[in-house]
Design a protein around this motif. Structure first.
Motif, short mmCIF file in Angstrom:
data_model
loop_
_atom_site.label_atom_id
_atom_site.label_comp_id
_atom_site.label_asym_id
_atom_site.label_seq_id
_atom_site.Cartn_x
_atom_site.Cartn_y
_atom_site.Cartn_z
N ALA A 59 -4.23 5.17 -2.64
CA ALA A 59 -2.85 4.72 -2.50
C ALA A 59 -1.97 5.34 -3.58
CB ALA A 59 -2.78 3.19 -2.56
N GLU A 89 0.82 -1.21 0.00
CA GLU A 89 0.00 0.00 0.00
C GLU A 89 0.85 1.26 0.00
OE1 GLU A 89 -2.78 -0.26 3.22
OE2 GLU A 89 -4.09 -1.67 2.13
N TYR A 122 -6.69 1.60 1.56
CA TYR A 122 -5.78 1.88 0.45
C TYR A 122 -5.73 0.72 -0.54
CZ TYR A 122 -4.21 6.02 2.95
OH TYR A 122 -4.17 7.25 3.57
N SER A 123 -6.46 -0.36 -0.27
CA SER A 123 -6.54 -1.46 -1.22
C SER A 123 -7.92 -2.08 -1.12
CB SER A 123 -5.46 -2.51 -0.96
OG SER A 123 -5.61 -3.09 0.32
N PRO A 127 -4.27 -1.93 -5.26
CA PRO A 127 -4.33 -0.61 -4.61
C PRO A 127 -5.51 0.21 -5.12
CG PRO A 127 -2.12 -1.07 -5.48
CD PRO A 127 -3.04 -2.09 -6.06
#
Length: 611
Positions: free
Chosen positions: A577, A532, A595-596, A573
């Protein structure tokens, strides 16, 4: 989640993605794109008009509203520029000093504000008036007619049968009390067949039944064809799939059910303002039901969400209610296929996480966009819709014989469509009574599927005695995207009491040698290769393609049911991110942000009725 009958996945080369299409190809497009011709977008600073929007989706580099060079990662196959019908072409009319605009008091007020460099004041004045419905109407026949003519002419100009499809369409923007009831209206024909009518807007009526009457009159008077696509319902305060007439509040009846199914064959299930497939409150046993949920308020930021609304906002719940209505009314109002689209108001429908051009001009790539608010509530900051809640989504996939208006529109009308959260993964499903594991061999899955069963969007025949339906499923990853995690089948059915139920089944998955179902039938999560911090991932896990067969061993021929496919990619991601990495925001952006995520696709259902 319990597995019934499954087979080990078959890994196929990505190059075979369209090899066995039985004369129908997967085409990807956006059915919900706004440009500067939409009054909210134009007043908010969108400078990309329809012409540049077409250039962008065809792969050309254009200048964005913030002055950046913008290019889509891969051209789209089709698009519906769906600018809002209400005060259509307002920004263009201001720029050209349209006489009709200047003769209307409200139009002149907006013009003067913009000319004085007070565009944000003009935008706020428009928003305040729109909250009062028809009071916001600028009485300018020339403004509407000029904009509509340009939209039709540009669609015909860019439409290139066999190569690229440009549909004529617009958005009907009913929003009673701030609740989202928007529909995109899509015409099948060209300018000559559409120009006898002007767009039907909120100013004509905020009731969807009146929109259907407009569509019926258009078909009767012109011989043309038209359909409507409801938005994802998560910002509707329980109104999008409500069991009452919008006009009277009376319970819906068979006529309503038949009309809704007739005019609205597909629904937008994912876009940048959230994904509306399922909700954890409604599907607590579905561990993937929490994807991109936006559920704190309505579209106007004017109401607090309550749990009693949720069942009337999400597609899976509506599909289940449809079975119940079909049993009691003899017609299913919620018999719809599912697509994704962007709802971009920047004219730039990019959906890759690493190339997302934002929901609005002020959400185009910048170091500060993660802090922005898309819709600011006038009641409570907790009801704001923020950039952190948005997603780079989505795309509409269709299975059509050709890339033409007629073929793609017909695919939408018969519901042979699927939606993705922005990736271009392909998904296919066929249901029938003569399938078996041996049908997975070779490259003729589609030939067998069409010959002996029905595709997504279809209806199974009444079950032969002692038989139960089987399903052939197949998915191919985006050639430029992530590998696949699994294919699931979501089943909804009516129990013996006539109450709808649901279950999710893992059918086939990657790495079957190391990933096994546990005693309860649950499949372990796929690993993650996402870094990330660096906004990277690897296709060292997952599968480029999956193919499987599943038979419903709990099938009861006396119970109505539907089945649709959900395909999961491996984790990748999110746009946040990439922004954090590209702008070096490690010390600024919060840690408690996702972030993912796992991008995915949803097929249209296949239905079974004991009738």
């Amino acid at each position: 989640m319990k597995a019934l009958i499954l087979v080990v996945c078959l890994a196929l080369p990505v190059s075979l993605a369209v090899a066995d299409n039985q004369q129908r190809h997967a085409y990807f497009g956006d059915t919900h794109l706004h440009t500067s011709f939409s009054p909210d977008a134009g007043m908010a600073g969108t400078k990309v008009g329809p012409n540049d929007a077409y250039r962008f989706v065809l792969g050309e580099t254009v200048t964005s509203s913030t002055g950046q060079e913008a290019t889509i990662s891969k051209p789209l196959d089709f698009v519906v520029i769906a600018d809002h019908a209400e005060n259509l072409g307002l920004a263009d009319a201001i720029a050209s000093a349209d006489p009709g605009l200047l003769s209307d008091p409200f139009g002149k007020q907006l013009y003067d504000l913009v000319m004085a460099g007070k565009g944000i004041d003009a935008f706020n004045a428009l928003v305040q008036k729109m909250a009062k419905g028809a009071e916001a109407k600028i009485k300018s026949e020339s403004m509407l007619r000029n904009a509509w003519t340009k939209i039709m002419e540009l669609a015909d100009h860019y439409n290139d049968p066999g190569e690229f499809t440009a549909f004529i369409g617009y958005e009907w923007t009913s929003q009673p009390g701030g609740n989202n009831l928007h529909r995109v209206v899509v015409f099948r024909g060209n300018k000559a067949s559409v120009e006898p009518v002007l767009p039907f807007s909120l100013f004509d009526s905020e009731n969807v039944e009146d929109l259907w009457d407009y569509m019926a009159a258009y078909e009767k008077d012109t011989g043309g064809q038209v359909l409507a696509i409801p938005h994802n319902g998560n910002l509707s305060s329980g109104m999008m799939f409500a069991p009452q007439y919008q006009t009277t509040g009376q319970p819906i009846d068979k006529a309503y059910a038949e009309n809704r199914s007739r005019w609205e064959p597909i629904v937008e299930v994912t876009q940048s303002k959230g994904t509306g497939e399922a909700h954890p409150f409604l599907s607590p046993d579905d561990k993937f039901a929490d994807f991109e949920i936006v559920d704190t308020t309505n579209l106007g930021g004017t109401a607090q969400r309550t749990t009693d609304m949720i069942q009337y906002e999400y597609a899976r719940s509506a599909l289940k209610m449809g079975l119940e209505f079909d049993k009691t009314l003899g017609a299913n109002p919620f018999k719809f296929g599912m697509v994704g689209s962007t709802d971009s108001h920047a004219g730039l429908p990019a959906t890759r996480e690493d190339n997302w051009w934002g929901k609005a001009p002020f959400l185009e790539p910048s170091p500060n966009r993660w802090k922005d608010v898309l819709i600011r509530s006038s009641l409570d900051p907790a009801l704001d819709l923020t950039a952190l809640q948005l997603a780079a989504s989505g795309l509409a996939g269709v299975w059509a014989a050709d890339n033409t208006r007629e073929a793609i529109w017909d695919a939408m009308a018969r519901r042979e469509v699927f939606g993705t959260t922005g990736t271009r993964l392909q998904v296919r499903v066929f249901g029938g009574y003569d399938f078996g594991p041996d049908d997975l061999e070779g490259l003729d899955l589609a030939a067998k599927g069409y010959a002996s069963g029905v595709p997504m969007g279809g209806d199974l025949a009444v079950a032969p005695e002692g038989n139960s339906p089987g399903f052939l499923v197949e998915a191919m990853r985006d050639p430029n995207g992530a590998n696949l995690d699994r294919i699931q089948i979501v089943k909804g059915w009516l129990d013996t009491n006539g109450v709808s139920q649901e279950a999710v089944y893992d059918v086939v998955w990657s790495n079957p040698d190391t990933r096994k179902l546990d005693a309860e039938g649950n499949l372990p999560s796929v690993d993650s290769t996402v870094d990330e911090k660096e906004a990277t991932y690897s296709n060292s896990i997952g599968a480029a393609s999956l193919r499987g067969y599943w038979q419903d061993s709990t099938f009861d021929p006396d119970q109505s049911a539907f089945y649709y496919v959900r395909v999961m990619e491996i984790p990748t991601p999110r746009w946040l991110a990439y922004d954090r990495k590209n702008y070096d925001l490690y010390d600024e952006m919060p840690d408690d942000v996702r972030y993912s995520s796992q991008e995915r696709a949803y097929s249209s259902p296949i239905w079974y009725s004991p009738r």
